[in-house]
Design an enzyme around this catalytic site. Structure first.
Site, short mmCIF file in Angstrom:
data_model
loop_
_atom_site.label_atom_id
_atom_site.label_comp_id
_atom_site.label_asym_id
_atom_site.label_seq_id
_atom_site.Cartn_x
_atom_site.Cartn_y
_atom_site.Cartn_z
N TRP A 1 0.81 -1.22 0.00
CA TRP A 1 0.00 0.00 0.00
C TRP A 1 0.85 1.27 0.00
O TRP A 1 0.32 2.35 -0.20
CB TRP A 1 -0.89 0.02 1.26
CG TRP A 1 -0.11 -0.34 2.49
CD1 TRP A 1 -0.02 -1.58 3.06
CD2 TRP A 1 0.75 0.52 3.26
NE1 TRP A 1 0.84 -1.54 4.14
CE2 TRP A 1 1.32 -0.27 4.29
CE3 TRP A 1 1.09 1.87 3.19
CZ2 TRP A 1 2.22 0.26 5.23
CZ3 TRP A 1 1.98 2.40 4.11
CH2 TRP A 1 2.53 1.60 5.12
N ASN A 2 2.16 1.17 0.26
CA ASN A 2 2.91 2.42 0.47
C ASN A 2 3.12 3.22 -0.82
O ASN A 2 3.21 4.44 -0.80
CB ASN A 2 4.24 2.17 1.21
CG ASN A 2 5.16 1.22 0.51
OD1 ASN A 2 4.75 0.51 -0.42
ND2 ASN A 2 6.40 1.16 0.94
N LYS B 1 -2.32 -8.59 -7.66
CA LYS B 1 -3.12 -8.35 -6.46
C LYS B 1 -2.60 -7.09 -5.78
O LYS B 1 -1.52 -7.10 -5.20
CB LYS B 1 -3.03 -9.53 -5.48
CG LYS B 1 -4.04 -9.38 -4.34
CD LYS B 1 -3.67 -10.15 -3.10
CE LYS B 1 -2.79 -9.39 -2.15
NZ LYS B 1 -3.34 -8.14 -1.61
N PRO B 2 -3.37 -5.99 -5.86
CA PRO B 2 -2.94 -4.78 -5.14
C PRO B 2 -3.25 -4.94 -3.65
O PRO B 2 -3.92 -5.88 -3.25
CB PRO B 2 -3.82 -3.68 -5.74
CG PRO B 2 -5.01 -4.36 -6.31
CD PRO B 2 -4.64 -5.80 -6.58
N GLY C 1 7.07 -6.42 -0.57
CA GLY C 1 6.41 -6.44 0.74
C GLY C 1 7.36 -6.92 1.81
O GLY C 1 8.59 -6.82 1.66
N SER C 2 6.80 -7.48 2.86
CA SER C 2 7.63 -7.82 4.02
C SER C 2 8.47 -9.07 3.77
O SER C 2 8.09 -9.94 2.97
CB SER C 2 6.75 -8.04 5.25
OG SER C 2 6.09 -9.28 5.13
N GLU D 1 11.21 -8.01 -3.56
CA GLU D 1 11.68 -6.71 -3.06
C GLU D 1 11.13 -6.62 -1.64
O GLU D 1 9.96 -6.31 -1.44
CB GLU D 1 11.16 -5.61 -3.98
CG GLU D 1 12.03 -4.38 -3.99
CD GLU D 1 11.61 -3.40 -2.92
OE1 GLU D 1 12.08 -3.57 -1.77
OE2 GLU D 1 10.84 -2.49 -3.23
N LEU D 2 11.98 -6.96 -0.66
CA LEU D 2 11.49 -7.18 0.70
C LEU D 2 11.91 -6.05 1.65
O LEU D 2 12.20 -4.95 1.22
CB LEU D 2 11.99 -8.56 1.17
CG LEU D 2 11.65 -9.71 0.21
CD1 LEU D 2 12.21 -11.03 0.69
CD2 LEU D 2 10.16 -9.82 -0.04
N CYS E 1 10.51 1.18 2.07
CA CYS E 1 11.53 0.16 2.40
C CYS E 1 12.93 0.75 2.37
O CYS E 1 13.86 0.13 2.88
CB CYS E 1 11.48 -0.98 1.40
SG CYS E 1 9.90 -1.75 1.32
N GLU F 1 12.41 -2.71 11.12
CA GLU F 1 11.96 -1.67 10.21
C GLU F 1 10.89 -0.83 10.93
O GLU F 1 9.88 -1.38 11.38
CB GLU F 1 11.37 -2.36 8.97
CG GLU F 1 11.50 -1.57 7.72
CD GLU F 1 11.05 -2.37 6.49
OE1 GLU F 1 10.47 -3.46 6.63
OE2 GLU F 1 11.29 -1.87 5.39
N GLU G 1 14.80 -4.22 -10.09
CA GLU G 1 13.75 -3.54 -10.87
C GLU G 1 14.32 -2.27 -11.47
O GLU G 1 15.11 -1.58 -10.83
CB GLU G 1 12.56 -3.23 -9.94
CG GLU G 1 11.90 -4.52 -9.48
CD GLU G 1 10.64 -4.32 -8.65
OE1 GLU G 1 10.56 -3.31 -7.94
OE2 GLU G 1 9.76 -5.19 -8.72
C1 SIN Z 1 9.79 0.82 -1.49
O1 SIN Z 1 9.53 1.43 -0.47
O2 SIN Z 1 9.67 -0.42 -1.53
C2 SIN Z 1 10.24 1.46 -2.76
C3 SIN Z 1 10.53 2.88 -2.71
C4 SIN Z 1 11.05 3.43 -4.04
O3 SIN Z 1 10.82 2.86 -5.12
O4 SIN Z 1 11.69 4.46 -3.98
#
Ligand code: SIN
Length: 484
Positions: free
Chosen positions: A155-156, A179-180, A233-234, A255-256, A289, A386, A463
């Site tokens: 969601w971030n 899946k959002p 996500g986590s 991407e954790l 993250c 975190e 990515e």
């Molecule tokens: C993230 O918080 O997972 C990515 C942040 C970003 O792409 O800058």
């Protein structure tokens, strides 16, 4: 309720095989700034997820045969449409996620840039001709799309997280089932509607809204039609998806979580370090993250940095993201707020001092005061976990070796930052930090042109950048005989 220039962008259904699909089961999406009800969104389950996977598979059969130019044209059009509808997309995003409108606009621009980048990269999926090992044979390598990709995002960054995956997948010739997050589906659905308008064929991109993430994750990971899982996500959920993906030996991109150190050495430009730390720590109210999680400051500049930093934090403006002056919005939900409080209490119980903030904000709800903690001991949970909130713990160190040791004392390895001027130190520390991304004299590193991703328990794969397409491609070796 939401004031949009184009109200037809407000979608509440899932999107399967090119059609909007409603459901008798719905869930409410609310504004975290004021609890206002925004929409009731379809709550779909296993059956619809399977249908979406099959639709993705059918669409893949023809999408993989399109030319790079055809795929690029759809991505470019989609990017143009996102730009044209930036204000509506940003309004939807701020309303359901809480981030300041300026950051929501920035997120749309960031997403557009990924689309344009991968539209261009689509044309550069080159193979190789390998000098032969046998005069009667010729060796070639070609790259082919992986197949149907299942994506799960948080969601971030309701649009950017899928916009880092989808254009790479589509450019490579893959199709996607997505899946959002249930917290922020409306942004993604508006984004999907723009894909329809851009001419994306039915089934090439499917969106499943659900409250039952574990069941949908199981469909995605166990399906033989899905050849890749791309998750943001986590770390615990990433590990679960990895375990589940083992049954069909899928390709994975993960991407954790992160635990970014932000190191300020004694030769740093302190004012620049303060600005960099503010940008890195308080973006999205600390809910990224790659946010600075631990500020490590060398003892001879500790007091100067802490004072200047606290002064800058005091100038942040907490409020509803729709208000022009807001720089820090609410946290996403009560659980996020509770976690912040628990971590601060723990740090204080270990001897940390509250230099600024340290309480819920007067605005109530999930608003929290931007907080600075000083003299934080390394035993505090904040140094390992975190935070995902507007809390900046400042730790003290004396030597470069100690800084590196503390910075690396975590299972995470996503982003890290440091400020220094000495060129030898810049090389030594950059090489010594066990992270996928290092910001040197900058607190902002995210861009489509560079590889984003982590090492250790922060993930697998990258990515963006020229490397990002490889995550969606398979390499095939062709050994050709019968030439004479
Ligand atoms: C993230 O918080 O997972 C990515 C942040 C970003 O792409 O800058």
């Amino acid at each position: 309720m939401l004031k949009l220039s184009d109200p037809t962008l407000l979608k509440t259904e899932s999107f399967i095989n090119g059609e909007w699909r409603s459901s008798s089961q719905t869930y409410a999406v609310k504004n975290p700034a004021n609890g206002q009800h925004l929409a009731d969104v379809a709550n779909h389950g296993v059956e619809e997820a399977q249908e979406a996977v099959e639709a993705g598979y059918d669409a893949y059969k023809s999408w993989k045969k399109t030319t790079a130019a055809e795929r690029a044209a759809v991505l470019m059009k989609w990017a143009d449409l996102m730009e044209q509808h930036r204000e509506d997309l940003a309004t939807i995003m701020t309303s359901e996620q809480g981030k300041p409108l300026a950051e929501a606009r920035g997120e749309i621009n960031y997403s557009v840039a990924f689309f344009r980048w991968f539209a261009e990269e689509a044309r550069r999926i080159y193979g190789d001709v390998i000098p032969t090992h046998n005069p009667a044979l010729r060796n070639l390598v070609i790259k082919q799309p992986v197949g149907v990709v299942a994506a799960i995002t948080p969601w971030n960054f309701p649009i950017a997280m899928v916009a880092k995956k989808l254009p790479a997948a589509l450019a490579a010739g893959c199709t996607m089932v997505w899946k959002p997050s249930e917290e922020t589906p409306l942004s993604g659905l508006a984004f999907a509607e723009l894909g329809v308008r851009a001419g994306l064929p039915g089934g090439a991109f499917n969106v499943i809204n659900t409250l039952d993430a574990p069941a949908i994750g199981k469909v995605f990971t166990e399906s033989e039609l899905v050849r890749k899982i791309s998750f943001t996500g986590s770390t615990p959920v990433g590990k679960l998806l990895l375990r589940q993906s083992a049954s069909t030996v899928k390709k994975v991109s993960m991407e954790l979580g992160g635990n970014a150190p932000f190191i300020v050495f004694d030769d740093a430009d302190i004012d620049a370090a303060v600005s960099g730390a503010i940008a890195s720590k308080f973006r999205n109210a600390g809910q990224t993250c790659v946010c600075a999680n631990r500020l490590l400051v060398q003892e001879s500049v500790y007091d100067e940095f802490s004072e200047k930093f606290s002064k800058a934090v005091a100038e942040l403006h907490v409020g509803d993201g729709m208000a022009a002056e807001t720089t820090v919005g609410p946290l996403i939900n009560q659980a996020a707020l509770d976690k912040v409080e628990v971590l601060i209490d723990d740090a204080v119980s270990h001897g940390a001092q509250v230099a600024l903030g340290g309480n819920r904000h007067d605005l109530g709800g999930t608003f929290y005061q931007p907080t600075v903690l000083t003299e934080v001991p390394f035993e505090a949970r904040l140094s390992r976990e975190e935070i995902f909130g507007p809390v900046a713990p400042i730790f003290r160190f004396s030597t470069e070796e100690e800084a590196l040791e503390q910075a690396n004392a975590t299972e995470y390895g996503l982003a890290c930052y440091f400020y220094a001027r000495d060129i030898g130190r810049i090389w030594r520390v950059s090489e010594g930090l066990e992270y996928g991304m290092v910001g040197v004299n900058t607190g902002m590193i995210s861009t489509p042109v560079a590889p984003f991703g982590g090492i250790k328990e922060s993930g697998l794969g990258r990515e963006g950048s020229k490397y990002g397409l490889d995550d969606y491609l398979e390499m095939k070796f062709m050994c050709i005989g019968g030439i004479d």
